[in-house]
Design an enzyme around this catalytic site. Sequence first.
Site, PDB file in Angstrom:
ATOM      1  N   GLU A  27       0.823  -1.222   0.000  1.00 57.06           N
ATOM      2  CA  GLU A  27       0.000   0.000   0.000  1.00 57.06           C
ATOM      3  C   GLU A  27       0.854   1.269   0.000  1.00 57.06           C
ATOM      4  O   GLU A  27       2.069   1.222   0.231  1.00 57.06           O
ATOM      5  CB  GLU A  27      -0.939   0.022   1.212  1.00 57.06           C
ATOM      6  CG  GLU A  27      -0.211   0.040   2.547  1.00 57.06           C
ATOM      7  CD  GLU A  27      -0.998   0.732   3.656  1.00 57.06           C
ATOM      8  OE1 GLU A  27      -1.497   1.853   3.425  1.00 57.06           O
ATOM      9  OE2 GLU A  27      -1.088   0.166   4.752  1.00 57.06           O
ATOM     10  N   LYS A  89      -5.271  10.913   0.801  1.00 60.29           N
ATOM     11  CA  LYS A  89      -5.450   9.545   1.313  1.00 60.29           C
ATOM     12  C   LYS A  89      -6.727   8.994   0.688  1.00 60.29           C
ATOM     13  O   LYS A  89      -7.813   9.552   0.876  1.00 60.29           O
ATOM     14  CB  LYS A  89      -5.551   9.601   2.835  1.00 60.29           C
ATOM     15  CG  LYS A  89      -5.896   8.287   3.502  1.00 60.29           C
ATOM     16  CD  LYS A  89      -5.974   8.476   5.020  1.00 60.29           C
ATOM     17  CE  LYS A  89      -6.703   7.332   5.683  1.00 60.29           C
ATOM     18  NZ  LYS A  89      -6.916   7.580   7.126  1.00 60.29           N
ATOM     19  N   VAL A 109      -5.444   0.434   2.938  1.00 61.35           N
ATOM     20  CA  VAL A 109      -5.581  -1.022   2.819  1.00 61.35           C
ATOM     21  C   VAL A 109      -6.786  -1.348   1.933  1.00 61.35           C
ATOM     22  O   VAL A 109      -6.693  -2.176   1.016  1.00 61.35           O
ATOM     23  CB  VAL A 109      -5.721  -1.664   4.217  1.00 61.35           C
ATOM     24  CG1 VAL A 109      -6.167  -3.123   4.115  1.00 61.35           C
ATOM     25  CG2 VAL A 109      -4.400  -1.560   4.984  1.00 61.35           C
ATOM     26  N   ASP A 141     -16.856   5.583  14.011  1.00 60.13           N
ATOM     27  CA  ASP A 141     -15.615   5.499  13.238  1.00 60.13           C
ATOM     28  C   ASP A 141     -15.141   4.056  13.120  1.00 60.13           C
ATOM     29  O   ASP A 141     -14.461   3.526  14.005  1.00 60.13           O
ATOM     30  CB  ASP A 141     -14.532   6.391  13.869  1.00 60.13           C
ATOM     31  CG  ASP A 141     -13.317   6.524  12.968  1.00 60.13           C
ATOM     32  OD1 ASP A 141     -13.237   5.803  11.947  1.00 60.13           O
ATOM     33  OD2 ASP A 141     -12.444   7.354  13.270  1.00 60.13           O
ATOM     34  N   SER A 143     -13.213   1.701  10.244  1.00 59.89           N
ATOM     35  CA  SER A 143     -12.484   1.833   8.977  1.00 59.89           C
ATOM     36  C   SER A 143     -13.146   1.050   7.851  1.00 59.89           C
ATOM     37  O   SER A 143     -13.614  -0.075   8.044  1.00 59.89           O
ATOM     38  CB  SER A 143     -11.053   1.325   9.152  1.00 59.89           C
ATOM     39  OG  SER A 143     -10.381   1.349   7.910  1.00 59.89           O
ATOM     40  N   ALA A 144     -13.116   1.651   6.663  1.00 61.89           N
ATOM     41  CA  ALA A 144     -13.595   0.957   5.462  1.00 61.89           C
ATOM     42  C   ALA A 144     -12.746  -0.276   5.150  1.00 61.89           C
ATOM     43  O   ALA A 144     -13.174  -1.135   4.367  1.00 61.89           O
ATOM     44  CB  ALA A 144     -13.592   1.923   4.274  1.00 61.89           C
ATOM     45  N   ASP A 145     -11.566  -0.373   5.777  1.00 62.73           N
ATOM     46  CA  ASP A 145     -10.734  -1.576   5.575  1.00 62.73           C
ATOM     47  C   ASP A 145     -11.493  -2.847   5.955  1.00 62.73           C
ATOM     48  O   ASP A 145     -11.324  -3.891   5.329  1.00 62.73           O
ATOM     49  CB  ASP A 145      -9.465  -1.517   6.437  1.00 62.73           C
ATOM     50  CG  ASP A 145      -8.474  -0.447   5.997  1.00 62.73           C
ATOM     51  OD1 ASP A 145      -8.684   0.174   4.936  1.00 62.73           O
ATOM     52  OD2 ASP A 145      -7.486  -0.236   6.735  1.00 62.73           O
ATOM     53  N   LYS A 162      -2.997  -1.710  16.035  1.00 66.41           N
ATOM     54  CA  LYS A 162      -2.574  -0.860  17.144  1.00 66.41           C
ATOM     55  C   LYS A 162      -3.712  -0.643  18.117  1.00 66.41           C
ATOM     56  O   LYS A 162      -4.876  -0.626  17.720  1.00 66.41           O
ATOM     57  CB  LYS A 162      -2.212   0.530  16.609  1.00 66.41           C
ATOM     58  CG  LYS A 162      -0.932   0.607  15.883  1.00 66.41           C
ATOM     59  CD  LYS A 162      -0.557   2.081  15.729  1.00 66.41           C
ATOM     60  CE  LYS A 162       0.710   2.196  14.940  1.00 66.41           C
ATOM     61  NZ  LYS A 162       0.490   2.012  13.510  1.00 66.41           N
TER      62      LYS A 162
HETATM   63  N1  PSU Z   1      -2.612   1.564  10.695  1.00 63.08           N
HETATM   64  C1  PSU Z   1      -1.273   1.613  10.848  1.00 63.08           C
HETATM   65  N2  PSU Z   1      -0.519   2.257   9.887  1.00 63.08           N
HETATM   66  C2  PSU Z   1      -1.097   2.813   8.779  1.00 63.08           C
HETATM   67  C3  PSU Z   1      -2.514   2.705   8.628  1.00 63.08           C
HETATM   68  C4  PSU Z   1      -3.223   2.082   9.608  1.00 63.08           C
HETATM   69  O1  PSU Z   1      -0.758   1.106  11.818  1.00 63.08           O
HETATM   70  O2  PSU Z   1      -0.385   3.389   7.938  1.00 63.08           O
HETATM   71  C5  PSU Z   1      -3.156   3.280   7.397  1.00 63.08           C
HETATM   72  C6  PSU Z   1      -3.513   2.152   6.390  1.00 63.08           C
HETATM   73  O3  PSU Z   1      -3.333   2.646   5.092  1.00 63.08           O
HETATM   74  C7  PSU Z   1      -4.993   1.914   6.647  1.00 63.08           C
HETATM   75  C8  PSU Z   1      -5.460   3.315   6.963  1.00 63.08           C
HETATM   76  O4  PSU Z   1      -5.680   1.366   5.549  1.00 63.08           O
HETATM   77  O5  PSU Z   1      -4.409   3.872   7.745  1.00 63.08           O
HETATM   78  C9  PSU Z   1      -6.767   3.302   7.736  1.00 63.08           C
HETATM   79  O6  PSU Z   1      -7.283   4.589   7.792  1.00 63.08           O
HETATM   80  P1  PSU Z   1      -8.765   4.809   8.377  1.00 63.08           P
HETATM   81  O7  PSU Z   1      -8.634   4.403   9.835  1.00 63.08           O
HETATM   82  O8  PSU Z   1      -9.028   6.275   8.181  1.00 63.08           O
HETATM   83  O9  PSU Z   1      -9.674   3.902   7.621  1.00 63.08           O
HETATM   84 MN    MN Z   2     -12.033   6.198  10.133  1.00 66.33          MN
END
Ligand code: PSU
Ligand code: MN
Length: 306
Positions: A27, A89, A109, A141, A143-145, A162
């Site tokens: 990524e 992003k 991701v 909140d 994540s879309a992941d 984390k």
């Molecule tokens: N968690 C980490 N390092 C990162 C990310 C998440 O420890 O770099 C990044 C990844 O690209 C993940 C994104 O897909 O943050 C998730 O962002 P959000 O929580 O806004 O969906």
């Molecule tokens: Mn988010």
Amino acid sequence: MNYEKYLDIAPEVAEAVKNGNPVVALESTIISHGMPYPQNVETALNVEQVIRDNGAVPATIAIIGGRLKAGLSKDQIEYLGKTGQAVTKVSRRDLPLIVARGMDGATTVATTMIIAAMAGIPIFATGGIGGVHRGAQQTFDISADLEELAMTPVTVVCAGAKAILDLPLTLEYLETKGVPVLGYQTDELAAFYSRHSGLKVDYQVDSPEDLARAIFVKRELGLQGGILVSNPIPEEYSMDREVIDKAIDQAIREAEEKGIHGKETTPFLLARIKDITGGDSLDSNIQLVYNNAALAAKTAVALSAL
Ligand code: PSU
Ligand code: MN
């Protein structure tokens, strides 16, 4: 569907995919938003080398000038790292606009999985995934992941998640969505900077071959979605849990005070944790990414042999 006309697969990657040879996707949000320059570029280039050393072809994924890229040049990686947070992003919901407007994007991701699947790449290595944030009961909140893991057939190798996330709720969500969560050589979910979360994953896999068979069978069964592999950070780079948990708690408090929300939350927390730990967390972060890249490459090799 007509995505091919937006997609540029690097010749080396296209050749490997065509011949069924091992390829590992990477990524780019981790480059532009997850680490500072120049360590981000250095890490991104080293990760590609780790994948090669383990017998696979790397395909770093990003959006450059509105083109979906599977496989970047050194100059493109340098550009994404140097430009940092000024690169958008891009998660699933951002993708149409960024492409329509011919913009650049660092892929999360979720988006990396989408583009990897388009390019025919079944496995992807990263550091950590997004998940259910602490306080999601109020903020929504999530994540879309996680939704992407439920939909798109790509295996994601990470070092767990984390503690900026609510780890038990993240596991619950993945269970609801039918995403297998597999621990590499352990049945405990890894907690990114440290090996231990105190939480159990669904299954333990003991070798790249074991993992490759699970990926293969899932595909044969026609089940949608991906697989999440939790690969603990090597012991020698693992951080003291008390130190890192304190930094995380402080970062979350600051984010709340500043009213940080939405897509800014994860990059803000990552940057603050690095600063609060005086940069100590960065070395661990880099090492766990190399460790994940090696496992993903070995698994891609095993998968190619099936
Ligand atoms: N968690 C980490 N390092 C990162 C990310 C998440 O420890 O770099 C990044 C990844 O690209 C993940 C994104 O897909 O943050 C998730 O962002 P959000 O929580 O806004 O969906
Ligand atoms: Mn988010």
